[in-house]
Design an enzyme around this catalytic site. Structure first.
Site, short mmCIF file in Angstrom:
data_model
loop_
_atom_site.label_atom_id
_atom_site.label_comp_id
_atom_site.label_asym_id
_atom_site.label_seq_id
_atom_site.Cartn_x
_atom_site.Cartn_y
_atom_site.Cartn_z
N ARG A 15 0.84 -1.22 0.00
CA ARG A 15 0.00 0.00 0.00
C ARG A 15 0.87 1.26 0.00
NH1 ARG A 15 -0.53 4.76 2.44
NH2 ARG A 15 0.01 3.78 4.42
N ASP A 16 1.51 1.56 1.11
CA ASP A 16 2.30 2.79 1.20
C ASP A 16 3.42 2.76 0.17
OD1 ASP A 16 3.12 5.23 2.18
OD2 ASP A 16 3.69 4.51 4.17
N HIS A 207 6.12 4.48 12.66
CA HIS A 207 6.04 4.41 11.18
C HIS A 207 6.98 5.49 10.66
CE1 HIS A 207 3.40 4.16 7.38
NE2 HIS A 207 4.14 5.23 7.16
N HIS A 209 9.49 7.11 7.91
CA HIS A 209 10.06 7.22 6.57
C HIS A 209 11.54 7.57 6.72
CE1 HIS A 209 6.42 6.93 3.96
NE2 HIS A 209 5.87 7.04 5.15
N CYS A 240 4.68 9.39 -0.14
CA CYS A 240 3.27 9.79 -0.08
C CYS A 240 3.00 10.79 -1.20
CB CYS A 240 2.97 10.42 1.29
SG CYS A 240 1.29 11.02 1.42
N ASN A 249 9.32 4.24 3.40
CA ASN A 249 9.51 3.85 4.80
C ASN A 249 10.89 3.24 4.95
OD1 ASN A 249 6.34 3.40 4.50
ND2 ASN A 249 6.90 3.84 6.60
C1 LIG Z 1 -10.44 11.00 1.22
C2 LIG Z 1 -10.96 11.41 -0.14
C3 LIG Z 1 -11.70 10.28 -0.78
C4 LIG Z 1 -11.90 12.61 0.05
O1 LIG Z 1 -12.10 13.23 -1.19
P1 LIG Z 1 -13.26 14.31 -1.42
O2 LIG Z 1 -13.12 14.83 -2.79
O3 LIG Z 1 -13.24 15.30 -0.30
O4 LIG Z 1 -14.54 13.37 -1.27
P2 LIG Z 1 -16.05 13.59 -1.60
O5 LIG Z 1 -16.80 12.83 -0.55
O6 LIG Z 1 -16.35 15.05 -1.81
O7 LIG Z 1 -16.22 12.82 -3.01
C5 LIG Z 1 -15.63 13.31 -4.20
C6 LIG Z 1 -15.46 12.17 -5.17
O8 LIG Z 1 -14.59 11.17 -4.61
C7 LIG Z 1 -15.29 9.92 -4.54
N1 LIG Z 1 -14.89 9.25 -3.29
C8 LIG Z 1 -15.03 9.71 -2.04
N2 LIG Z 1 -14.56 8.82 -1.17
C9 LIG Z 1 -14.13 7.76 -1.89
C10 LIG Z 1 -13.56 6.52 -1.53
N3 LIG Z 1 -13.30 6.20 -0.26
N4 LIG Z 1 -13.24 5.67 -2.51
C11 LIG Z 1 -13.48 5.97 -3.80
N5 LIG Z 1 -14.02 7.15 -4.21
C12 LIG Z 1 -14.35 8.02 -3.24
C13 LIG Z 1 -16.76 10.28 -4.59
O9 LIG Z 1 -17.51 9.20 -5.07
C14 LIG Z 1 -16.76 11.44 -5.52
O10 LIG Z 1 -16.59 10.93 -6.84
P3 LIG Z 1 -17.15 11.71 -8.13
O11 LIG Z 1 -18.61 11.91 -7.84
O12 LIG Z 1 -16.39 13.03 -8.19
O13 LIG Z 1 -16.81 10.78 -9.27
C15 LIG Z 1 -9.80 11.88 -1.06
O14 LIG Z 1 -9.23 13.01 -0.50
C16 LIG Z 1 -8.76 10.81 -1.24
O15 LIG Z 1 -8.99 9.76 -1.79
N6 LIG Z 1 -7.51 11.11 -0.81
C17 LIG Z 1 -6.38 10.19 -0.97
C18 LIG Z 1 -5.78 9.98 0.35
C19 LIG Z 1 -4.64 8.98 0.26
O16 LIG Z 1 -4.83 7.85 -0.14
N7 LIG Z 1 -3.44 9.42 0.68
C20 LIG Z 1 -2.32 8.55 0.77
C21 LIG Z 1 -2.44 7.63 1.95
S1 LIG Z 1 -2.09 8.42 3.53
C22 LIG Z 1 -0.44 8.14 3.72
O17 LIG Z 1 0.21 7.67 2.82
C23 LIG Z 1 0.17 8.44 5.04
C24 LIG Z 1 0.40 7.19 5.87
C25 LIG Z 1 -0.92 6.55 6.27
O18 LIG Z 1 1.14 6.22 5.16
C26 LIG Z 1 1.15 7.53 7.15
C27 LIG Z 1 2.33 8.50 6.93
O19 LIG Z 1 3.42 8.10 6.56
O20 LIG Z 1 2.07 9.68 7.15
#
Ligand SMILES: CC(C)(COP(=O)([O-])OP(=O)([O-])OC[C@H]1O[C@@H](n2cnc3c(N)ncnc32)[C@H](O)[C@@H]1OP(=O)([O-])[O-])[C@@H](O)C(=O)NCCC(=O)NCCSC(=O)C[C@@](C)(O)CC(=O)[O-]
Length: 302
Positions: A15-16, A207, A209, A240, A249
């Site tokens: 995933r990450d 966690h 990086h 990210c 990481n």
């Molecule tokens: C969170 C959202 C979805 C909010 O996104 P949004 O635009 O605020 O959501 P919304 O509710 O307004 O919906 C907008 C559109 O997104 C769709 N949607 C809404 N929710 C979903 C869902 N769950 N799955 C699939 N589709 C979704 C929804 O259906 C709609 O589609 P449209 O009508 O425009 O076609 C968006 O901001 C997003 O996907 N962000 C990506 C976040 C991400 O994956 N980041 C990387 C992981 S975090 C990380 O790596 C850090 C970590 C964990 O490893 C720890 C560290 O090291 O820090």
């Protein structure tokens, strides 16, 4: 505090590690990576995320990957679910654990999940309740606990505040994430200590990086506090999408080598793990980021 005698590692590579990969990685390759990690002895694997495919296209095959993995008893398969839409989609794939992910930085929360910290907790609350009602474990990832790409240094108080909010909505355990790898040992300890005001030691993981080469030092600093759960990424894969320049990481191979060298048990077979890292590095056509893997492979080559 005596150092732990065993450590549990979640490999977050599928995933990450892969979420930020520009070249398409077929579901079959992700599935094979998961299989190789479990064969190497990993008991927890972060498989994929149920996020917007527009935001993170690489994870859009989440259902296919989850459906394709051969589950092994005793292995916990986790997935990221930022909201109810993601949770409902994930439910069909029967994850053992879901991960809600927030940030100690307002700016990062906005960039990563398009809402404030307070709004993120409002979104998480029903997800956590629904997961727990279904008997699915819940972990909370806390990003930017030391530094943020937009806000700079993050004070431990902000970490404690987020940990308290996570606890308040029923998140069972939390990751103290140094998303951009700027943490140094004492600052990481301060972030962990702020978290320990809300969570028991057994429910806190590190966690880290490795962007600035501090991840193993930070791991040792966390071990000194008694932390025994860590996340890492095979071959040091990753980054990210919302933290430009942040590398992967700490490599799981490097973490395992250090822990085994300290007499700390992980249950992981380092040679098999290195082979898993070689598998994905071979697919991506670039060398592993693991120094241990490079050294062992050079030795193997004679
Ligand atoms: C969170 C959202 C979805 C909010 O996104 P949004 O635009 O605020 O959501 P919304 O509710 O307004 O919906 C907008 C559109 O997104 C769709 N949607 C809404 N929710 C979903 C869902 N769950 N799955 C699939 N589709 C979704 C929804 O259906 C709609 O589609 P449209 O009508 O425009 O076609 C968006 O901001 C997003 O996907 N962000 C990506 C976040 C991400 O994956 N980041 C990387 C992981 S975090 C990380 O790596 C850090 C970590 C964990 O490893 C720890 C560290 O090291 O820090």
């Amino acid at each position: 505090m005596p150092l732990p005698t065993r450590v549990k590692i979640v490999d977050v590579g599928p995933r990450d590690g892969l979420q930020n990969e520009k070249q398409p990685v077929p579901a079959a390759v992700k599935i094979e990576l998961v299989h190789r990690l479990q064969d190497a002895g990993l008991k927890e694997i972060e498989v994929t995320s149920y996020v917007s495919p527009k935001w993170v296209p690489q994870m859009s095959d989440n259902a296919e990957v989850m459906a394709g993995i051969r589950r092994v008893a005793g292995v916990r398969y986790s997935v990221l679910t930022p909201n109810m839409q993601g949770f409902e989609a994930a439910l069909a794939s029967r994850p053992d654990e879901i991960v809600v992910f927030g940030a100690a930085s307002e700016a990062f929360s906005q960039k990563n999940i398009n809402c404030s910290i307070a709004e993120s907790i409002e979104r998480f609350a029903p997800v956590v309740a629904a997961a727990r009602a279904q008997g699915i474990a819940v972990r909370g990832a806390m990003s930017c606990t030391v530094g943020c790409p937009y806000e700079g240094d993050i004070a431990p108080e902000k970490v404690g505040y987020l940990a308290g909010l996570m606890k308040g909505v029923g998140v069972q355990r939390v990751d103290v994430a140094d998303t951009i790898g700027v943490g140094t040992p004492r600052r990481v300890q301060a972030a962990i200590e702020a978290t320990l005001a809300h969570y028991a030691l057994d429910d806190v993981s590190g966690h880290f990086h490795d962007t600035y080469g501090q991840a193993l030092a930070n791991t040792l600093a966390a071990l000194e506090l008694g932390v025994w759960n860590f996340q890492s990424s095979v071959a040091g894969l990753g980054g990210c999408p919302y933290a430009k320049g942040a590398t992967g990481n700490v490599a799981t191979e490097d973490l395992v080598f250090m822990l085994h060298g300290m007499g700390i048990d992980t249950g992981i077979d380092l040679d098999k793990l290195i082979d898993a890292g070689q598998y994905i590095s071979g697919f991506l056509q670039r060398p592993s980021n693991s120094r241990v893997a490079k050294a062992v492979l050079a030795k193997r080559a004679g």
